[in-house]
Enzyme design. Structure first.
Site, mmCIF file in Angstrom:
data_model
loop_
_atom_site.group_PDB
_atom_site.id
_atom_site.type_symbol
_atom_site.label_atom_id
_atom_site.label_comp_id
_atom_site.label_asym_id
_atom_site.label_seq_id
_atom_site.Cartn_x
_atom_site.Cartn_y
_atom_site.Cartn_z
ATOM 1 N N HIS A 1 10.548 -23.861 9.046
ATOM 2 C CA HIS A 1 9.538 -24.634 9.782
ATOM 3 C C HIS A 1 8.151 -24.544 9.150
ATOM 4 O O HIS A 1 7.388 -25.497 9.212
ATOM 5 C CB HIS A 1 9.426 -24.139 11.236
ATOM 6 C CG HIS A 1 10.597 -24.546 12.087
ATOM 7 N ND1 HIS A 1 10.573 -24.493 13.457
ATOM 8 C CD2 HIS A 1 11.833 -24.991 11.747
ATOM 9 C CE1 HIS A 1 11.743 -24.907 13.935
ATOM 10 N NE2 HIS A 1 12.528 -25.199 12.921
ATOM 11 N N ASP B 1 0.870 -1.183 0.000
ATOM 12 C CA ASP B 1 0.000 0.000 0.000
ATOM 13 C C ASP B 1 0.908 1.235 0.000
ATOM 14 O O ASP B 1 2.135 1.131 -0.179
ATOM 15 C CB ASP B 1 -0.989 -0.039 1.177
ATOM 16 C CG ASP B 1 -0.322 0.168 2.539
ATOM 17 O OD1 ASP B 1 0.926 0.265 2.604
ATOM 18 O OD2 ASP B 1 -1.058 0.232 3.540
ATOM 19 N N CYS C 1 3.092 -3.215 4.110
ATOM 20 C CA CYS C 1 2.244 -2.079 4.501
ATOM 21 C C CYS C 1 2.935 -1.414 5.688
ATOM 22 O O CYS C 1 4.121 -1.650 5.920
ATOM 23 C CB CYS C 1 0.807 -2.521 4.787
ATOM 24 S SG CYS C 1 0.619 -3.696 6.144
ATOM 25 N N GLY C 2 2.216 -0.579 6.422
ATOM 26 C CA GLY C 2 2.866 0.134 7.518
ATOM 27 C C GLY C 2 3.422 -0.799 8.570
ATOM 28 O O GLY C 2 4.592 -0.723 8.951
ATOM 29 N N THR C 3 2.562 -1.680 9.054
ATOM 30 C CA THR C 3 2.991 -2.632 10.086
ATOM 31 C C THR C 3 3.275 -4.026 9.532
ATOM 32 O O THR C 3 3.891 -4.847 10.211
ATOM 33 C CB THR C 3 1.880 -2.804 11.139
ATOM 34 O OG1 THR C 3 0.697 -3.257 10.454
ATOM 35 C CG2 THR C 3 1.584 -1.498 11.866
ATOM 36 N N HIS D 1 7.229 -30.995 10.771
ATOM 37 C CA HIS D 1 6.767 -29.734 10.169
ATOM 38 C C HIS D 1 5.756 -30.007 9.062
ATOM 39 O O HIS D 1 4.770 -29.282 8.921
ATOM 40 C CB HIS D 1 7.959 -28.937 9.653
ATOM 41 C CG HIS D 1 8.875 -28.498 10.751
ATOM 42 N ND1 HIS D 1 8.415 -27.866 11.884
ATOM 43 C CD2 HIS D 1 10.213 -28.643 10.922
ATOM 44 C CE1 HIS D 1 9.427 -27.614 12.700
ATOM 45 N NE2 HIS D 1 10.530 -28.095 12.137
HETATM 46 C C1 RB5 Z 1 -2.095 2.503 6.602
HETATM 47 O O1 RB5 Z 1 -2.177 3.698 7.307
HETATM 48 C C2 RB5 Z 1 -1.846 1.334 7.544
HETATM 49 O O2 RB5 Z 1 -2.990 1.091 8.313
HETATM 50 C C3 RB5 Z 1 -1.449 0.100 6.772
HETATM 51 O O3 RB5 Z 1 -0.321 0.388 6.011
HETATM 52 C C4 RB5 Z 1 -1.095 -1.120 7.579
HETATM 53 O O4 RB5 Z 1 -0.192 -0.830 8.580
HETATM 54 C C5 RB5 Z 1 -2.214 -1.956 8.033
HETATM 55 O O5 RB5 Z 1 -2.051 -3.017 8.657
#
Ligand code: RB5
Length: 164
Positions: free
Chosen positions: A105, A15, A72-74, A141
């Site tokens: 694994h 994203d 993505c961000g996280t 596994h």
């Molecule tokens: C976008 O702001 C953020 O929510 C997305 O990149 C992600 O971290 C979602 O899990």
């Protein structure tokens, strides 16, 4: 670690939050000789991670690509979305150890990264470990992965029962 051997076709997706890291990693992968296909996003405008994560997940589950990387961000949303696609085992990795274990694994086939959690150099180290580590193939596994497949194939939700 040296560059991994370029024997794999890699599907990439992110994203807006993952866009800069995706672009940077794509450059590193291509420089190392890998064939990458970029499912987007292609600019930093706000967008929805499930769209790109699902595209990468389908590309891997269908056998078109050997492995995929979603960012993505996280890394959390991307991994949740990718894991909805049957046949995908997406692992959110934040260091070399988790990447090694996810391959060795769990035979994970899609790597999720959090661009707001780790730096680009660490992300590249994780990607290299990911690409260089084979599935161990050990029986225990395989048995556990078989149980995951069985869960994927049982489309019903039932009440939990205790195991002991
Ligand atoms: C976008 O702001 C953020 O929510 C997305 O990149 C992600 O971290 C979602 O899990």
């Amino acid at each position: 670690m040296s560059n991994p051997s370029p024997s794999k076709r890699i599907a990439l997706g992110s994203d807006h939050a993952g866009f800069p890291l995706k672009e940077w990693l794509k450059g590193k992968l291509e420089e190392a000789g890998y064939e990458c296909y970029d499912f987007g996003t292609h600019d930093p405008q706000s967008c929805d991670y499930p769209d790109f994560s699902a595209a990468v997940a389908h590309a891997v589950a269908s056998g078109q690509f050997d492995t995929g990387i979603v960012i993505c961000g996280t890394g959390i949303g991307s991994s949740i979305a990718a894991n909805k696609i049957p046949g995908v085992r997406c692992a959110l990795c934040w260091n070399e150890y988790t990447a090694r274990m996810a391959r060795s694994h769990n035979d994970a086939n899609v790597l999720a990264l959090g661009a707001r959690v780790i730096g680009s150099e660490l992300a590249w180290e994780i990607v290299k470990v990911w690409l260089e580590t084979p599935f161990s193939g050990e029986e225990r596994h395989k048995r556990r992965l078989g149980k995951i497949s069985a869960l994927e194939n049982s489309k019903t939700v039932r009440e939990a029962k205790t195991l002991c």
